[in-house]
Scaffold this motif. Structure first.
Motif, PDB file in Angstrom:
ATOM      1  N   VAL A  33      37.956  -0.622  58.826  1.00  0.00           N
ATOM      2  CA  VAL A  33      36.732  -1.067  59.485  1.00  0.00           C
ATOM      3  C   VAL A  33      35.711  -1.463  58.420  1.00  0.00           C
ATOM      4  N   ALA A  34      34.989  -2.562  58.655  1.00  0.00           N
ATOM      5  CA  ALA A  34      33.945  -2.999  57.726  1.00  0.00           C
ATOM      6  C   ALA A  34      32.860  -1.936  57.638  1.00  0.00           C
ATOM      7  N   TYR A  35      32.278  -1.791  56.458  1.00  0.00           N
ATOM      8  CA  TYR A  35      31.289  -0.735  56.245  1.00  0.00           C
ATOM      9  C   TYR A  35      30.089  -0.876  57.180  1.00  0.00           C
ATOM     10  N   ASN A  36      29.640  -2.093  57.410  1.00  0.00           N
ATOM     11  CA  ASN A  36      28.457  -2.271  58.251  1.00  0.00           C
ATOM     12  C   ASN A  36      28.749  -2.114  59.737  1.00  0.00           C
ATOM     13  N   GLU A  37      29.995  -1.864  60.085  1.00  0.00           N
ATOM     14  CA  GLU A  37      30.351  -1.593  61.476  1.00  0.00           C
ATOM     15  C   GLU A  37      30.622  -0.114  61.708  1.00  0.00           C
ATOM     16  N   CYS A  38      30.339   0.708  60.703  1.00  0.00           N
ATOM     17  CA  CYS A  38      30.534   2.158  60.821  1.00  0.00           C
ATOM     18  C   CYS A  38      29.204   2.843  61.110  1.00  0.00           C
ATOM     19  N   ILE A  39      29.239   3.808  62.002  1.00  0.00           N
ATOM     20  CA  ILE A  39      28.083   4.665  62.248  1.00  0.00           C
ATOM     21  C   ILE A  39      28.458   6.074  61.816  1.00  0.00           C
ATOM     22  N   VAL A  40      27.625   6.628  60.947  1.00  0.00           N
ATOM     23  CA  VAL A  40      27.868   7.955  60.391  1.00  0.00           C
ATOM     24  C   VAL A  40      27.031   8.986  61.140  1.00  0.00           C
ATOM     25  N   PHE A  41      27.615  10.156  61.353  1.00  0.00           N
ATOM     26  CA  PHE A  41      26.900  11.282  61.952  1.00  0.00           C
ATOM     27  C   PHE A  41      26.739  12.345  60.875  1.00  0.00           C
ATOM     28  N   GLU A  42      25.485  12.687  60.575  1.00  0.00           N
ATOM     29  CA  GLU A  42      25.181  13.580  59.460  1.00  0.00           C
ATOM     30  C   GLU A  42      24.072  14.562  59.838  1.00  0.00           C
ATOM     31  N   ASP A  43      23.950  15.615  59.022  1.00  0.00           N
ATOM     32  CA  ASP A  43      22.882  16.592  59.258  1.00  0.00           C
ATOM     33  C   ASP A  43      22.040  16.872  58.024  1.00  0.00           C
ATOM     34  N   VAL A  44      22.384  16.286  56.865  1.00  0.00           N
ATOM     35  CA  VAL A  44      21.636  16.572  55.641  1.00  0.00           C
ATOM     36  C   VAL A  44      21.207  15.273  54.958  1.00  0.00           C
ATOM     37  N   PRO A  45      20.091  15.314  54.243  1.00  0.00           N
ATOM     38  CA  PRO A  45      19.607  14.104  53.571  1.00  0.00           C
ATOM     39  C   PRO A  45      20.611  13.474  52.614  1.00  0.00           C
ATOM     40  N   LYS A  46      21.330  14.276  51.847  1.00  0.00           N
ATOM     41  CA  LYS A  46      22.293  13.706  50.903  1.00  0.00           C
ATOM     42  C   LYS A  46      23.411  12.971  51.626  1.00  0.00           C
ATOM     43  N   GLY A  47      23.767  13.419  52.823  1.00  0.00           N
ATOM     44  CA  GLY A  47      24.767  12.720  53.614  1.00  0.00           C
ATOM     45  C   GLY A  47      24.261  11.398  54.148  1.00  0.00           C
ATOM     46  N   VAL A  48      22.996  11.387  54.596  1.00  0.00           N
ATOM     47  CA  VAL A  48      22.383  10.147  55.061  1.00  0.00           C
ATOM     48  C   VAL A  48      22.280   9.153  53.905  1.00  0.00           C
ATOM     49  N   GLU A  49      21.961   9.665  52.722  1.00  0.00           N
ATOM     50  CA  GLU A  49      21.882   8.812  51.538  1.00  0.00           C
ATOM     51  C   GLU A  49      23.252   8.231  51.191  1.00  0.00           C
ATOM     52  N   ALA A  50      24.304   9.051  51.346  1.00  0.00           N
ATOM     53  CA  ALA A  50      25.661   8.561  51.102  1.00  0.00           C
ATOM     54  C   ALA A  50      25.998   7.425  52.062  1.00  0.00           C
ATOM     55  N   ALA A  51      25.619   7.580  53.335  1.00  0.00           N
ATOM     56  CA  ALA A  51      25.852   6.520  54.320  1.00  0.00           C
ATOM     57  C   ALA A  51      25.086   5.257  53.938  1.00  0.00           C
ATOM     58  N   ARG A  52      23.829   5.422  53.550  1.00  0.00           N
ATOM     59  CA  ARG A  52      23.028   4.260  53.142  1.00  0.00           C
ATOM     60  C   ARG A  52      23.645   3.569  51.933  1.00  0.00           C
ATOM     61  N   ASN A  53      24.115   4.364  50.987  1.00  0.00           N
ATOM     62  CA  ASN A  53      24.729   3.792  49.789  1.00  0.00           C
ATOM     63  C   ASN A  53      26.015   3.035  50.101  1.00  0.00           C
ATOM     64  N   ALA A  54      26.638   3.372  51.249  1.00  0.00           N
ATOM     65  CA  ALA A  54      27.846   2.673  51.686  1.00  0.00           C
ATOM     66  C   ALA A  54      27.530   1.495  52.599  1.00  0.00           C
ATOM     67  N   GLY A  55      26.249   1.286  52.892  1.00  0.00           N
ATOM     68  CA  GLY A  55      25.856   0.194  53.789  1.00  0.00           C
ATOM     69  C   GLY A  55      26.065   0.529  55.248  1.00  0.00           C
ATOM     70  N   MET A  56      25.925   1.801  55.599  1.00  0.00           N
ATOM     71  CA  MET A  56      26.191   2.267  56.960  1.00  0.00           C
ATOM     72  C   MET A  56      24.938   2.866  57.601  1.00  0.00           C
ATOM     73  N   ARG A  57      24.825   2.692  58.911  1.00  0.00           N
ATOM     74  CA  ARG A  57      23.753   3.323  59.672  1.00  0.00           C
ATOM     75  C   ARG A  57      24.141   4.758  60.020  1.00  0.00           C
ATOM     76  N   CYS A  58      23.148   5.540  60.432  1.00  0.00           N
ATOM     77  CA  CYS A  58      23.386   6.967  60.581  1.00  0.00           C
ATOM     78  C   CYS A  58      22.656   7.544  61.789  1.00  0.00           C
ATOM     79  N   VAL A  59      23.333   8.439  62.498  1.00  0.00           N
ATOM     80  CA  VAL A  59      22.716   9.300  63.505  1.00  0.00           C
ATOM     81  C   VAL A  59      22.559  10.673  62.867  1.00  0.00           C
ATOM     82  N   VAL A  60      21.376  11.242  62.959  1.00  0.00           N
ATOM     83  CA  VAL A  60      21.097  12.528  62.315  1.00  0.00           C
ATOM     84  C   VAL A  60      21.052  13.649  63.342  1.00  0.00           C
TER      85      VAL A  60
END
Length: 222
Positions: free
Chosen positions: A161-188
């Motif tokens: 799957v293309a990176y910009n078509e992935c939605i990440v589910f995270e609970d910590v700032p470093k995880g959200v940052e990892a998603a951003r660094n991968a070009g992905m949106r995030c639900v917290v």
């Protein structure tokens, strides 16, 4: 809220995102590390509870333990954590239905966690949800921990799957940052941190307490 594109993927962190167990990890590490001579407060332990187990040990006790010793300590810690948490092992509210709904919509799913596979298996098999996750990226599978994007990039690559078509589910700032660094949106999931602690991130779709939140309905709209 942005609407998910058909054919996208959901990538889940595990601890604090799918199960509410972070206090058990914190308390278990707190006892073990202070027993080894550290003088950590619980608040400091919360701040240090991220990344791989061997990285955590190295931060607290630089160059004190061999790789073999850290591996053994990691498994000993997880065994103690599992024994303490097993009676309370359950998915966050609404996640059972959310996973089933995602599967019905042919949304591909993966787990990307800093946990060792031993712990991920504990959850997948203990809650009978392995069928939803053809891809699992654990601590053993990456060189660089979050906020490096390696974990989520590997999840997406293995799902195809293309990176910009992935939605990440995270609970910590470093995880959200990892998603951003991968070009992905995030639900917290606000299980372990407040909304204010994520103020510098621009890739967040929404904040939810659990998977019963009606905001998540938009993720299935076409």
């Amino acid at each position: 809220m942005d609407v998910i594109k058909p054919g996208s993927a959901f990538l889940f962190d595990l601890n604090g995102t799918m199960i509410d167990d972070m206090e058990f990890h914190i308390n278990t590490w707190h006892g073990i590390l202070n027993g080894l001579g550290a003088t950590l407060s619980l608040e400091r332990m919360r701040e240090e509870c991220y990344g791989k187990n061997d990285e955590l040990l190295e931060r607290i006790f630089p160059s004190r333990f061999t790789t073999e010793e850290k591996t053994k300590m990691s498994y000993d810690k997880e065994t103690a954590y599992q024994a303490a948490f097993k009676p309370l092992l359950k998915l966050l509210d609404g996640l059972d239905d959310f996973l089933a709904r995602a599967s019905e919509h042919n949304i591909r799913m993966a787990i990307g966690s800093a946990a060792i596979l031993y712990n991920i298996d504990f959850v997948l098999d203990g809650l009978n949800i392995r069928k939803y996750f053809p891809v699992v990226v654990a601590a053993e599978d990456v060189v660089m921990s979050k906020p490096d994007p390696e974990t989520y990039i590997k999840c997406a690559d293995r799902l195809g799957v293309a990176y910009n078509e992935c939605i990440v589910f995270e609970d910590v700032p470093k995880g959200v940052e990892a998603a951003r660094n991968a070009g992905m949106r995030c639900v917290v999931l606000t299980t372990t941190h407040t909304k204010e602690e994520f103020s510098k991130y621009d890739n967040i779709i929404c904040f939810v307490k659990d998977f019963t939140d009606p905001q998540l309905n938009s993720l299935f709209e076409k």
